[in-house]
Design a protein around this motif. Structure first.
Motif, PDB file in Angstrom:
ATOM      1  N   ASN A  33       7.790   9.208 -35.467  1.00 41.42           N
ATOM      2  CA  ASN A  33       7.068   9.425 -34.215  1.00 41.42           C
ATOM      3  C   ASN A  33       5.863   8.495 -34.160  1.00 41.42           C
ATOM      4  N   ARG A  34       5.073   8.615 -33.100  1.00 42.58           N
ATOM      5  CA  ARG A  34       3.943   7.709 -32.897  1.00 42.58           C
ATOM      6  C   ARG A  34       2.996   7.685 -34.098  1.00 42.58           C
ATOM      7  N   SER A  35       2.608   8.839 -34.597  1.00 44.66           N
ATOM      8  CA  SER A  35       1.653   8.858 -35.706  1.00 44.66           C
ATOM      9  C   SER A  35       2.257   8.256 -36.978  1.00 44.66           C
ATOM     10  N   ALA A  36       3.539   8.494 -37.230  1.00 43.20           N
ATOM     11  CA  ALA A  36       4.192   7.908 -38.409  1.00 43.20           C
ATOM     12  C   ALA A  36       4.305   6.390 -38.276  1.00 43.20           C
ATOM     13  N   LEU A  37       4.609   5.921 -37.076  1.00 42.88           N
ATOM     14  CA  LEU A  37       4.684   4.477 -36.848  1.00 42.88           C
ATOM     15  C   LEU A  37       3.310   3.827 -36.989  1.00 42.88           C
ATOM     16  N   GLU A  38       2.296   4.481 -36.461  1.00 44.65           N
ATOM     17  CA  GLU A  38       0.939   3.945 -36.591  1.00 44.65           C
ATOM     18  C   GLU A  38       0.495   3.930 -38.050  1.00 44.65           C
ATOM     19  N   ALA A  39       0.820   5.003 -38.786  1.00 42.74           N
ATOM     20  CA  ALA A  39       0.459   5.051 -40.215  1.00 42.74           C
ATOM     21  C   ALA A  39       1.148   3.941 -41.002  1.00 42.74           C
ATOM     22  N   ALA A  40       2.341   3.544 -40.555  1.00 40.09           N
ATOM     23  CA  ALA A  40       3.077   2.472 -41.232  1.00 40.09           C
ATOM     24  C   ALA A  40       2.584   1.081 -40.815  1.00 40.09           C
ATOM     25  N   GLY A  41       1.744   1.020 -39.780  1.00 38.30           N
ATOM     26  CA  GLY A  41       1.183  -0.265 -39.354  1.00 38.30           C
ATOM     27  C   GLY A  41       1.952  -0.957 -38.243  1.00 38.30           C
ATOM     28  N   ILE A  42       2.490  -0.195 -37.315  1.00 36.00           N
ATOM     29  CA  ILE A  42       3.327  -0.777 -36.263  1.00 36.00           C
ATOM     30  C   ILE A  42       2.583  -1.809 -35.408  1.00 36.00           C
ATOM     31  N   GLU A  43       1.264  -1.656 -35.258  1.00 36.42           N
ATOM     32  CA  GLU A  43       0.507  -2.596 -34.420  1.00 36.42           C
ATOM     33  C   GLU A  43       0.534  -4.015 -34.961  1.00 36.42           C
ATOM     34  N   ARG A  44       0.612  -4.175 -36.274  1.00 33.10           N
ATOM     35  CA  ARG A  44       0.590  -5.519 -36.865  1.00 33.10           C
ATOM     36  C   ARG A  44       1.961  -5.963 -37.393  1.00 33.10           C
ATOM     37  N   ALA A  45       2.962  -5.125 -37.239  1.00 31.99           N
ATOM     38  CA  ALA A  45       4.302  -5.454 -37.743  1.00 31.99           C
ATOM     39  C   ALA A  45       4.964  -6.524 -36.873  1.00 31.99           C
ATOM     40  N   ASP A  46       5.870  -7.234 -37.496  1.00 26.07           N
ATOM     41  CA  ASP A  46       6.652  -8.240 -36.783  1.00 26.07           C
ATOM     42  C   ASP A  46       7.975  -7.662 -36.291  1.00 26.07           C
ATOM     43  N   ALA A  47       8.488  -6.642 -37.008  1.00 23.28           N
ATOM     44  CA  ALA A  47       9.791  -6.084 -36.657  1.00 23.28           C
ATOM     45  C   ALA A  47       9.869  -4.615 -37.031  1.00 23.28           C
ATOM     46  N   LEU A  48      10.751  -3.915 -36.334  1.00 17.35           N
ATOM     47  CA  LEU A  48      11.091  -2.533 -36.626  1.00 17.35           C
ATOM     48  C   LEU A  48      12.594  -2.470 -36.826  1.00 17.35           C
ATOM     49  N   VAL A  49      13.023  -1.902 -37.954  1.00 19.03           N
ATOM     50  CA  VAL A  49      14.445  -1.694 -38.206  1.00 19.03           C
ATOM     51  C   VAL A  49      14.677  -0.192 -38.254  1.00 19.03           C
ATOM     52  N   VAL A  50      15.477   0.310 -37.330  1.00 17.06           N
ATOM     53  CA  VAL A  50      15.801   1.736 -37.254  1.00 17.06           C
ATOM     54  C   VAL A  50      17.171   1.928 -37.888  1.00 17.06           C
ATOM     55  N   THR A  51      17.231   2.742 -38.934  1.00 16.93           N
ATOM     56  CA  THR A  51      18.472   2.903 -39.687  1.00 16.93           C
ATOM     57  C   THR A  51      19.221   4.181 -39.351  1.00 16.93           C
ATOM     58  N   GLU A  64       5.622   0.374 -27.140  1.00 21.09           N
ATOM     59  CA  GLU A  64       4.391   0.715 -26.422  1.00 21.09           C
ATOM     60  C   GLU A  64       3.169   0.284 -27.224  1.00 21.09           C
ATOM     61  N   ARG A  65       3.242   0.391 -28.534  1.00 21.03           N
ATOM     62  CA  ARG A  65       2.126   0.035 -29.416  1.00 21.03           C
ATOM     63  C   ARG A  65       2.093  -1.453 -29.735  1.00 21.03           C
ATOM     64  N   ASN A  66       3.262  -2.105 -29.689  1.00 22.31           N
ATOM     65  CA  ASN A  66       3.352  -3.515 -30.063  1.00 22.31           C
ATOM     66  C   ASN A  66       4.470  -4.172 -29.233  1.00 22.31           C
ATOM     67  N   PRO A  67       4.147  -4.633 -28.029  1.00 20.67           N
ATOM     68  CA  PRO A  67       5.181  -5.172 -27.134  1.00 20.67           C
ATOM     69  C   PRO A  67       5.879  -6.438 -27.641  1.00 20.67           C
ATOM     70  N   ASP A  68       5.290  -7.124 -28.616  1.00 21.81           N
ATOM     71  CA  ASP A  68       5.899  -8.347 -29.150  1.00 21.81           C
ATOM     72  C   ASP A  68       6.826  -8.075 -30.334  1.00 21.81           C
TER      73      ASP A  68
END
Length: 107
Positions: A33-51, A64-68
């Motif tokens: 969820n949003r808080s877990a993604l933020e805790a993982a550093g989603i704002e500065r991440a380059d990619a998200l892999v959903v398994t 929403e947190r990182n449009p790029d």
């Protein structure tokens, strides 16, 4: 691309494959969820892999947190219709192994 967030369990060991290719991997805990993604550093991440296709809403929240952000659904299950237009790639692990995906993602 070097910072990658993995959401969901990692049955294919994509995290290890990304690290072997020189990536920095962090994991979004629980339901990603949003808080877990933020805790993982989603704002500065380059990619998200959903398994886990059941966590597909994390793609919407992450964007929403990182449009790029580059987004990948890497799951055996079919991705829900609503996320198909948001994910950059939807990949079945039976068709593309974790080492190959990691190499392509970190290129």
């Amino acid at each position: 691309m070097s910072e990658v967030i993995v959401a969901g369990g990692d049955p294919e060991e994509i995290g290890a494959a990304l690290e072997a290719q020189g990536g920095t991997v962090r994991y979004a805990e629980g339901t990603a969820n949003r808080s877990a993604l933020e805790a993982a550093g989603i704002e500065r991440a380059d990619a998200l892999v959903v398994t886990d296709a059941g966590l597909a809403t994390s793609v919407t929240v992450a964007l929403e947190r990182n449009p790029d952000l580059r987004t990948v659904i890497y799951a055996r299950e079919s991705a829900p219709e609503f996320v198909r237009g948001q994910a950059d790639h939807i990949v079945d692990p039976e068709l593309l192994g974790p080492d190959t995906l990691a190499e392509e993602l970190l290129r």
